[in-house]
Motif scaffolding. Structure first.
Motif, PDB file in Angstrom:
ATOM      1  N   UNK A 180       0.818  -1.212   0.000  1.00  0.00           N
ATOM      2  CA  UNK A 180       0.000   0.000   0.000  1.00  0.00           C
ATOM      3  C   UNK A 180       0.853   1.263   0.000  1.00  0.00           C
ATOM      4  N   UNK A 181       2.164   1.149   0.295  1.00  0.00           N
ATOM      5  CA  UNK A 181       3.055   2.306   0.417  1.00  0.00           C
ATOM      6  C   UNK A 181       3.736   2.558  -0.931  1.00  0.00           C
ATOM      7  N   UNK A 182       3.655   3.788  -1.420  1.00  0.00           N
ATOM      8  CA  UNK A 182       4.325   4.150  -2.668  1.00  0.00           C
ATOM      9  C   UNK A 182       5.765   4.556  -2.379  1.00  0.00           C
ATOM     10  N   UNK A 183       6.700   3.946  -3.091  1.00  0.00           N
ATOM     11  CA  UNK A 183       8.119   4.293  -2.973  1.00  0.00           C
ATOM     12  C   UNK A 183       8.497   5.101  -4.210  1.00  0.00           C
ATOM     13  N   UNK A 184       9.008   6.303  -3.991  1.00  0.00           N
ATOM     14  CA  UNK A 184       9.379   7.206  -5.078  1.00  0.00           C
ATOM     15  C   UNK A 184      10.899   7.299  -5.150  1.00  0.00           C
ATOM     16  N   UNK A 185      11.451   6.900  -6.273  1.00  0.00           N
ATOM     17  CA  UNK A 185      12.890   7.017  -6.484  1.00  0.00           C
ATOM     18  C   UNK A 185      13.133   8.319  -7.251  1.00  0.00           C
ATOM     19  N   UNK A 186      13.670   9.287  -6.537  1.00  0.00           N
ATOM     20  CA  UNK A 186      13.886  10.634  -7.068  1.00  0.00           C
ATOM     21  C   UNK A 186      15.257  10.673  -7.734  1.00  0.00           C
ATOM     22  N   UNK A 187      15.256  10.762  -9.064  1.00  0.00           N
ATOM     23  CA  UNK A 187      16.496  10.686  -9.842  1.00  0.00           C
ATOM     24  C   UNK A 187      16.816  12.006 -10.541  1.00  0.00           C
ATOM     25  N   UNK A 207       9.262  -3.600 -12.103  1.00  0.00           N
ATOM     26  CA  UNK A 207       9.198  -4.840 -11.321  1.00  0.00           C
ATOM     27  C   UNK A 207       8.273  -4.759 -10.120  1.00  0.00           C
ATOM     28  N   UNK A 208       7.973  -3.564  -9.656  1.00  0.00           N
ATOM     29  CA  UNK A 208       7.139  -3.412  -8.447  1.00  0.00           C
ATOM     30  C   UNK A 208       5.942  -2.512  -8.758  1.00  0.00           C
ATOM     31  N   UNK A 209       4.739  -2.901  -8.322  1.00  0.00           N
ATOM     32  CA  UNK A 209       3.546  -2.110  -8.622  1.00  0.00           C
ATOM     33  C   UNK A 209       3.401  -0.863  -7.765  1.00  0.00           C
ATOM     34  N   UNK A 210       4.280  -0.673  -6.777  1.00  0.00           N
ATOM     35  CA  UNK A 210       4.186   0.477  -5.871  1.00  0.00           C
ATOM     36  C   UNK A 210       5.441   1.344  -5.924  1.00  0.00           C
ATOM     37  N   UNK A 211       6.013   1.491  -7.116  1.00  0.00           N
ATOM     38  CA  UNK A 211       7.197   2.333  -7.304  1.00  0.00           C
ATOM     39  C   UNK A 211       6.906   3.389  -8.363  1.00  0.00           C
ATOM     40  N   UNK A 212       7.334   4.618  -8.080  1.00  0.00           N
ATOM     41  CA  UNK A 212       7.289   5.712  -9.046  1.00  0.00           C
ATOM     42  C   UNK A 212       8.692   6.303  -9.166  1.00  0.00           C
ATOM     43  N   UNK A 213       8.944   6.997 -10.262  1.00  0.00           N
ATOM     44  CA  UNK A 213      10.258   7.583 -10.533  1.00  0.00           C
ATOM     45  C   UNK A 213      10.075   9.059 -10.845  1.00  0.00           C
ATOM     46  N   UNK A 214      10.971   9.893 -10.309  1.00  0.00           N
ATOM     47  CA  UNK A 214      10.968  11.326 -10.596  1.00  0.00           C
ATOM     48  C   UNK A 214      12.178  11.690 -11.442  1.00  0.00           C
ATOM     49  N   UNK A 215      11.954  12.443 -12.519  1.00  0.00           N
ATOM     50  CA  UNK A 215      13.021  12.971 -13.359  1.00  0.00           C
ATOM     51  C   UNK A 215      12.802  14.465 -13.569  1.00  0.00           C
ATOM     52  N   UNK A 216      13.874  15.161 -13.923  1.00  0.00           N
ATOM     53  CA  UNK A 216      13.780  16.595 -14.177  1.00  0.00           C
ATOM     54  C   UNK A 216      14.577  16.974 -15.405  1.00  0.00           C
ATOM     55  N   UNK A 217      14.180  18.076 -16.028  1.00  0.00           N
ATOM     56  CA  UNK A 217      14.954  18.653 -17.123  1.00  0.00           C
ATOM     57  C   UNK A 217      15.842  19.798 -16.623  1.00  0.00           C
ATOM     58  N   UNK A 218      15.895  20.001 -15.309  1.00  0.00           N
ATOM     59  CA  UNK A 218      16.620  21.152 -14.762  1.00  0.00           C
ATOM     60  C   UNK A 218      18.126  20.972 -14.751  1.00  0.00           C
ATOM     61  N   UNK A 219      18.602  19.772 -14.523  1.00  0.00           N
ATOM     62  CA  UNK A 219      20.028  19.560 -14.269  1.00  0.00           C
ATOM     63  C   UNK A 219      20.794  19.252 -15.548  1.00  0.00           C
ATOM     64  N   UNK A 220      20.781  18.001 -15.983  1.00  0.00           N
ATOM     65  CA  UNK A 220      21.564  17.610 -17.157  1.00  0.00           C
ATOM     66  C   UNK A 220      21.110  18.341 -18.415  1.00  0.00           C
ATOM     67  N   UNK A 221      19.807  18.598 -18.541  1.00  0.00           N
ATOM     68  CA  UNK A 221      19.293  19.234 -19.747  1.00  0.00           C
ATOM     69  C   UNK A 221      19.424  20.758 -19.719  1.00  0.00           C
ATOM     70  N   UNK A 222      19.737  21.316 -18.555  1.00  0.00           N
ATOM     71  CA  UNK A 222      19.981  22.751 -18.461  1.00  0.00           C
ATOM     72  C   UNK A 222      18.757  23.625 -18.636  1.00  0.00           C
ATOM     73  N   UNK A 223      17.577  23.147 -18.208  1.00  0.00           N
ATOM     74  CA  UNK A 223      16.347  23.918 -18.365  1.00  0.00           C
ATOM     75  C   UNK A 223      15.780  24.365 -17.018  1.00  0.00           C
ATOM     76  N   UNK A 224      16.644  24.609 -16.041  1.00  0.00           N
ATOM     77  CA  UNK A 224      16.180  24.935 -14.688  1.00  0.00           C
ATOM     78  C   UNK A 224      15.245  26.135 -14.669  1.00  0.00           C
ATOM     79  N   UNK A 225      15.512  27.135 -15.511  1.00  0.00           N
ATOM     80  CA  UNK A 225      14.694  28.340 -15.502  1.00  0.00           C
ATOM     81  C   UNK A 225      13.329  28.172 -16.127  1.00  0.00           C
ATOM     82  N   UNK A 226      13.109  27.085 -16.859  1.00  0.00           N
ATOM     83  CA  UNK A 226      11.816  26.855 -17.503  1.00  0.00           C
ATOM     84  C   UNK A 226      10.887  25.986 -16.661  1.00  0.00           C
ATOM     85  N   UNK A 227      11.416  25.273 -15.670  1.00  0.00           N
ATOM     86  CA  UNK A 227      10.632  24.494 -14.717  1.00  0.00           C
ATOM     87  C   UNK A 227       9.808  23.404 -15.381  1.00  0.00           C
ATOM     88  N   UNK A 228      10.441  22.251 -15.586  1.00  0.00           N
ATOM     89  CA  UNK A 228       9.709  21.108 -16.118  1.00  0.00           C
ATOM     90  C   UNK A 228      10.345  19.811 -15.632  1.00  0.00           C
TER      91      UNK A 228
END
Length: 359
Positions: A180-187, A207-228
């Motif tokens: 029942x607990x969602x595990x979020x892997x913030x990458x 592999x797991x039905x209770x896992x979510x993943x977070x990604x951003x375009x702010x760091x490697x993609x260099x879009x920090x000022x556009x917020x996505x």
């Protein structure tokens, strides 16, 4: 007359942005983990062409971007939810999974926004101390799960220490997490992570039905000022994220820039490789001078300065390095240009010469 206010906000600190040098100071701002490279020329050219339509609302469904992400990762489009940076999506996740009084668990120290977002949602933060190496103590986190636990963040690589959790440890952890607990892997920093045994969020999502993943375009993609940013989550969770998202929070400009960045990933990878090489050179230079520090797998390094943090940070600023200091704990310094990184090495070594204790 006193205007009504939510009384609990008095106990919630505002998010503290990385410090910026004064306008005329000859210094490097290395406090916010920003990409030191300018935006790709193709991105700025395309955005300039889009400015004539900013009087119109963006397509909130972002079909082109969602479609590209779904194809890139081999997932159903319905599992993708966008937001104004991965931090906003993290807030969506908390609002979508918790009721007042439910618990949101994360390591500490980790991303500063986690406790703020948790309090704002009316949930209770559970902060589990990092281990001696500045890494997630997954055994302690598993032991801290209660009937009220609704959501768990694993920041990998961890901000601000740069450490990673390995796949085997996360597998062992997931065996102890209730379904029942969602595990979020913030990458947020996954592009800089070259650790061969690191957990990969998408592997666990599949592999797991209770896992979510977070990604951003702010760091490697260099879009920090556009917020996505975005989450890849179980379809039912992703649907709820879209319900809790700010309407039209992801602008048309941000969507366009993200699409172009995905198309230009080979060009961006060259920059990522340069930053990883610079990180290695900086760490090696510090170690050769006798500075002890853990390996970092993000676009920053961590100095475990403890009680000396304020004094060391003042010395770094005097030398032109504006980093992110956490009083009584340590200092996070973003990887910058070769010029900035050379100055970091000289400034850190000089600041620690009088007391060369473990950092």
């Amino acid at each position: 007359m006193t205007i009504a206010q939510r009384t609990s906000l008095q106990a919630i600190p505002a998010y503290k942005q990385g410090a910026t040098p004064g306008e005329h100071e000859q210094a490097f701002k290395l406090s916010s983990n920003e990409n030191p490279f300018p935006p790709l020329a193709a991105v700025t050219t395309a955005l300039a062409a889009e400015l004539g339509s900013i009087n119109e609302y963006p397509n909130a469904a972002a079909p082109e971007l969602v479609g590209m992400l779904a194809e890139r990762f081999g997932v159903d489009p319905g599992t993708i939810a966008l937001g104004a940076g991965s931090v906003e999506v993290a807030g969506q996740l908390i609002h979508a999974t918790t009721n007042p009084g439910d618990e949101v668990m994360f390591a500490w120290r980790s991303f500063e926004a986690y406790p703020i977002l948790t309090h704002v949602a009316g949930a209770t933060p559970v902060m589990v101390p990092l281990d001696a190496a500045g890494a997630h103590d997954l055994e302690a986190m598993a032991a801290a799960i209660t009937d009220r636990t609704a959501l768990i963040f694993i920041c990998n690589p961890n901000n601000p220490t740069g450490t990673v959790v390995d796949a085997a440890a996360v597998d062992a952890f997931m065996a102890k997490v209730p379904a029942r607990v969602l595990v979020v892997i913030d990458e947020a920093y996954v592009h800089f992570n070259v650790h061969g045994e690191s957990a990969i969020g998408l592997d666990f999502f599949r592999r797991y039905p209770n896992v979510a993943v977070l990604h951003t375009f702010s760091k490697a993609y260099g879009l920090a000022g556009l917020r996505i940013g975005y989450a890849i989550a179980p379809a039912a969770v992703a649907a709820n994220l879209r319900k809790t998202a700010v309407p039209f929070g992801v602008t048309a400009l941000a969507q366009r820039a993200a699409v172009l960045s995905l198309e230009k990933e080979p060009e961006l990878q060259v920059r990522i490789d340069e930053l990883v090489d610079e990180r290695t050179r900086l760490v090696n230079a510090l170690r050769e001078a006798g500075v002890e520090l853990e390996d970092s797998h993000a676009n920053f390094i961590w100095l475990n300065t403890g009680e000396r943090t304020t004094a060391v940070d003042a010395s770094l600023r005097a030398a032109g390095i504006w980093a992110r200091a956490f009083a009584g704990e340590g200092i996070r310094i973003s990887i910058g240009s070769p010029e900035a990184n050379a100055l970091i090495a000289r400034a850190v070594i000089a600041a620690l010469q009088e007391s060369p204790a473990h950092v």
